[in-house]
Design a protein around this motif. Structure first.
Motif, short mmCIF file in Angstrom:
data_model
loop_
_atom_site.label_atom_id
_atom_site.label_comp_id
_atom_site.label_asym_id
_atom_site.label_seq_id
_atom_site.Cartn_x
_atom_site.Cartn_y
_atom_site.Cartn_z
N THR A 1 90.70 66.30 67.72
CA THR A 1 89.44 65.61 68.09
C THR A 1 89.64 64.69 69.29
O THR A 1 89.53 63.47 69.19
CB THR A 1 88.88 64.80 66.90
OG1 THR A 1 89.05 65.53 65.70
CG2 THR A 1 87.41 64.50 67.10
N PRO A 2 89.96 65.26 70.47
CA PRO A 2 90.08 64.42 71.67
C PRO A 2 88.72 63.88 72.09
O PRO A 2 87.68 64.38 71.66
CB PRO A 2 90.64 65.38 72.72
CG PRO A 2 90.18 66.73 72.27
CD PRO A 2 90.16 66.69 70.77
N LEU A 3 88.72 62.86 72.94
CA LEU A 3 87.49 62.24 73.40
C LEU A 3 87.14 62.73 74.81
O LEU A 3 88.01 62.92 75.65
CB LEU A 3 87.62 60.72 73.43
CG LEU A 3 87.83 60.01 72.09
CD1 LEU A 3 87.96 58.51 72.30
CD2 LEU A 3 86.71 60.31 71.11
N ARG A 4 85.85 62.93 75.02
CA ARG A 4 85.34 63.24 76.36
C ARG A 4 84.76 61.96 76.94
O ARG A 4 83.78 61.42 76.41
CB ARG A 4 84.27 64.32 76.30
CG ARG A 4 83.63 64.61 77.66
CD ARG A 4 82.49 65.60 77.58
NE ARG A 4 82.95 66.96 77.40
CZ ARG A 4 82.80 67.67 76.30
NH1 ARG A 4 82.19 67.12 75.25
NH2 ARG A 4 83.23 68.91 76.21
N PRO A 5 85.36 61.40 78.00
CA PRO A 5 84.84 60.13 78.55
C PRO A 5 83.50 60.31 79.25
O PRO A 5 83.36 61.16 80.13
CB PRO A 5 85.93 59.70 79.54
CG PRO A 5 86.67 60.96 79.89
CD PRO A 5 86.55 61.88 78.71
N MET B 1 85.56 59.14 62.60
CA MET B 1 86.73 58.58 63.27
C MET B 1 86.74 57.07 63.07
O MET B 1 85.73 56.40 63.27
CB MET B 1 86.67 58.91 64.77
CG MET B 1 87.90 58.47 65.54
SD MET B 1 87.76 58.84 67.32
CE MET B 1 87.75 60.62 67.29
N ASP B 2 87.88 56.53 62.68
CA ASP B 2 88.00 55.08 62.50
C ASP B 2 87.94 54.38 63.85
O ASP B 2 88.32 54.94 64.88
CB ASP B 2 89.32 54.73 61.81
CG ASP B 2 89.35 55.19 60.36
OD1 ASP B 2 88.27 55.30 59.78
OD2 ASP B 2 90.45 55.45 59.84
N GLU B 3 87.51 53.13 63.83
CA GLU B 3 87.38 52.36 65.06
C GLU B 3 88.73 52.21 65.77
O GLU B 3 88.81 52.34 67.00
CB GLU B 3 86.79 50.98 64.75
CG GLU B 3 86.51 50.16 66.00
CD GLU B 3 85.87 48.82 65.69
OE1 GLU B 3 85.67 48.03 66.63
OE2 GLU B 3 85.56 48.57 64.50
N ASP B 4 89.79 51.95 65.00
CA ASP B 4 91.11 51.79 65.61
C ASP B 4 91.57 53.07 66.29
O ASP B 4 92.15 53.04 67.37
CB ASP B 4 92.13 51.36 64.55
CG ASP B 4 91.88 49.95 64.04
OD1 ASP B 4 91.22 49.18 64.77
OD2 ASP B 4 92.35 49.61 62.94
N GLU B 5 91.31 54.22 65.64
CA GLU B 5 91.69 55.50 66.22
C GLU B 5 90.91 55.74 67.51
O GLU B 5 91.47 56.21 68.51
CB GLU B 5 91.42 56.63 65.22
CG GLU B 5 91.83 58.00 65.72
CD GLU B 5 91.46 59.12 64.76
OE1 GLU B 5 91.68 60.30 65.12
OE2 GLU B 5 90.93 58.82 63.67
N TYR B 6 89.61 55.42 67.48
CA TYR B 6 88.78 55.59 68.68
C TYR B 6 89.31 54.73 69.82
O TYR B 6 89.46 55.20 70.96
CB TYR B 6 87.34 55.21 68.35
CG TYR B 6 86.44 55.12 69.57
CD1 TYR B 6 85.89 56.27 70.13
CD2 TYR B 6 86.16 53.89 70.16
CE1 TYR B 6 85.07 56.19 71.26
CE2 TYR B 6 85.34 53.80 71.28
CZ TYR B 6 84.80 54.95 71.82
OH TYR B 6 84.01 54.87 72.93
#
Length: 559
Positions: A77-81, A1-6
């Motif tokens: 690819t969602p993020l889990r906080p 995953m690219d930094e900007d996307e993250y």
């Protein structure tokens, strides 16, 4: 995953006004004071020991830091906080309190520890034609925990809880509320946020509070049901049940009616099979059988041999995987699992002869008697040297086992996605270096090396105060001040650097001595007494080098 996307995905998560809100002020200092007040109160009442008080008292707290872990098994690819609470104001007190709270679910009739425990509970169970296999899952359990409901549940179970603690009920409940409600804040980049509902994933209290709440949920739901599930097990927020087909929808309805914040999804068996944890449950002539299961998205990678870890590291990793696959599976599947093991290890670059040897070794080790416990010592793996050490007689092999650890770890190959702690503001437990700025006419190349448990900004402020008052009573608290008074020089505090960070007291002071010794004598400002406790072996190793030695910066401070 690219930094900007993250960053965009993290921003979208934190922009949810129903879940998070930005704070104008950082509450860390206030919460640290409140934490220490609670700890002092417990100690004054004789409820905790001096060592426990010291562990729970904090003077260097930092805000919890949030980061996102990608859910690679889901579309987009969602993020889990995840909220890292290490070093936060209530971290030590929270860990102490949850050890008491764990007693509420210690004798749970629903809980299973892992897939092996699940197999022991379910394998060979009978199932009738009118029954079905079903699993239920909570949607985002930790962020869905109702804080007031959790506190009420703990309060109602106080009779059971007071058997395990002497803390008065009201004080205990105040501490629990402090840990699970007031410490729901975190930092992302330069902003401070608070979580408005539920509990953050990453807090040491979240799993225990969730388990208590799920236990209460299942007790109340099963009491309401006219026909109870014949089997009901729980692993955190995953439920597995054997029940009548006609009762499935009613069970789901009752689960979703428990609280408006807690919602369940359901999965029914398909073709007589249902995956749960790392296993798949199958019908076989009205009997349930368990087999090891791997999700279709699994890569199958268990070890990257190109990293050149110790040979035993390779073999033990493979053996651990093999044992797990076999333990989870019923004996009727063992031949099939053995074939899958060969395929899996082949994909991980294990040669056929090694695979054959490992399969034989597993059979032998299963029959070996249990060995007496040994003392384990870890050492960095150095090719050839580590093997010679293992084969030598320089230590007692009957009582001591040397475990070599590789320098190539996963941590080195992933980006650091937590918000960085500002060096001069928040970092503590450091070895630092202050250069001397000389005077107006001459530049001084000398440096002073020190260590501190407190935040570095606090220690630098103390040095600055000493420097301002250096001519009053000829203050010489440190070698740096002695140098400044004698030479009329000024320290260059703006160029202070952190040499290493180490939590362990003895390791940190050893590192300080090594850095002092490794500094050329003509540049060194420290007293000789600052290195008196350094082992002669370290001195010999450092002094025998013709070039500057780089001291290990590993977390364990290996030299």
């Amino acid at each position: 995953m690219d930094e900007d996307e993250y960053k965009n995905k993290m921003t979208n998560i934190l922009d949810d006004l129903c879940a998070y809100r930005t704070l104008r002020l950082d509450p860390t200092s206030r919460l640290q004071t409140k934490n220490n007040t609670f700890v002092a109160q417990l100690f004054k009442m004789g409820l905790i020991s001096k060592d426990e008080r010291n562990k729970m008292t904090t003077t260097t707290a930092v805000p919890p830091r949030i980061y996102g872990l990608p859910k690679i098994h889901k579309e987009g690819t969602p993020l889990r906080p995840i909220c890292s609470s290490i070093g936060s104001p209530s971290y030590g007190l929270c860990k102490y309190i949850i050890q008491i709270l764990k007693n509420l679910t210690m004798d749970s009739r629903y809980n299973i520890k892992n897939a092996v425990d699940f197999k022991d509970r379910v394998n060979n169970s009978q199932i009738r034609e009118e029954e079905t296999l079903v699993s239920f899952d909570v949607v985002s359990l930790f962020p869905s925990i109702p804080i007031e409901l959790a506190l009420d549940t703990i309060r109602q179970k106080w009779t059971k809880l007071e058997e395990h603690t002497n803390i008065p009920k009201q004080l205990f409940m105040d501490i629990v509320r402090f840990c699970i409600e007031e410490n729901r804040y975190f930092k992302y980049e330069d902003k401070i946020y608070t979580q408005l509902k539920g509990m953050p994933m990453g807090s040491p209290a979240s799993p225990v509070i969730a388990d208590i709440l799920m236990e209460e949920l299942l007790d109340k739901i099963t009491d309401k049901l006219k026909i109870k599930p014949r089997l009901l097990t729980k692993y955190v927020d995953d439920l597995f049940a054997i029940t009548n087909k006609i009762d499935v929808e009613n069970i789901l309805k009752e689960l979703n009616s428990f609280h408006k914040q807690i919602k369940f999804t359901m999965e029914l068996e398909k073709d007589g099979k249902l995956p749960f944890l790392d296993s798949i449950v199958s019908r076989m002539d009205n009997t349930l059988k368990i087999k090891w299961y791997r999700k279709p998205i699994a890569s199958g990678r268990i070890l990257q041999l190109q990293f050149k870890p110790p040979k035993e590291y390779d073999n033990n990793t493979a053996l651990g995987c093999m044992n797990r696959m076999m333990k989870i599976s019923d004996t009727i599947y063992h031949k099939e699992i053995e074939h899958e093991i060969k395929e899996l290890l082949t994909k991980n670059d294990f040669p056929p002869n090694i695979i054959k040897t490992l399969l034989k070794r597993r059979q032998i080790e299963r029959k070996k008697p249990t060995e007496p416990a040994k003392i384990y010592k870890s050492l960095i793996y150095v090719p050839r040297l580590s093997e010679r050490l293992t084969n030598s007689d320089c230590y007692n092999k009957q009582d001591i086992k040397v475990a070599h650890k590789p320098t190539n770890t996963l941590q080195k190959f992933f980006n650091k996605i937590k918000s960085k702690i500002p060096m001069m503001i928040e970092k503590s437990n450091v070895v630092y270096q202050i250069p001397c700025g000389g005077d107006n006419n001459n530049k001084c190349n000398s440096v002073y090396i020190g260590t501190t448990k407190s935040k570095l900004k606090t220690r630098i402020s103390q040095h600055k105060s000493d420097f301002k008052l250096r001519h009053q009573n000829n203050i010489q608290k440190t070698a740096l001040m002695t140098h400044c008074i004698r030479s009329n020089h000024t320290p260059n505090f703006d160029e202070t650097t952190i040499l290493q960070q180490e939590q362990h007291y003895n390791k940190r002071h050893t590192l300080e001595m090594l850095h002092i010794i490794n500094t050329p004598t003509y540049k060194r400002l420290n007293y000789k007494t600052d290195t008196e406790n350094c082992a002669h072996l370290y001195r010999h190793l450092l002094n025998s080098q013709t070039t500057s030695v780089t001291i290990s910066t590993s977390k364990s401070a290996d030299v």
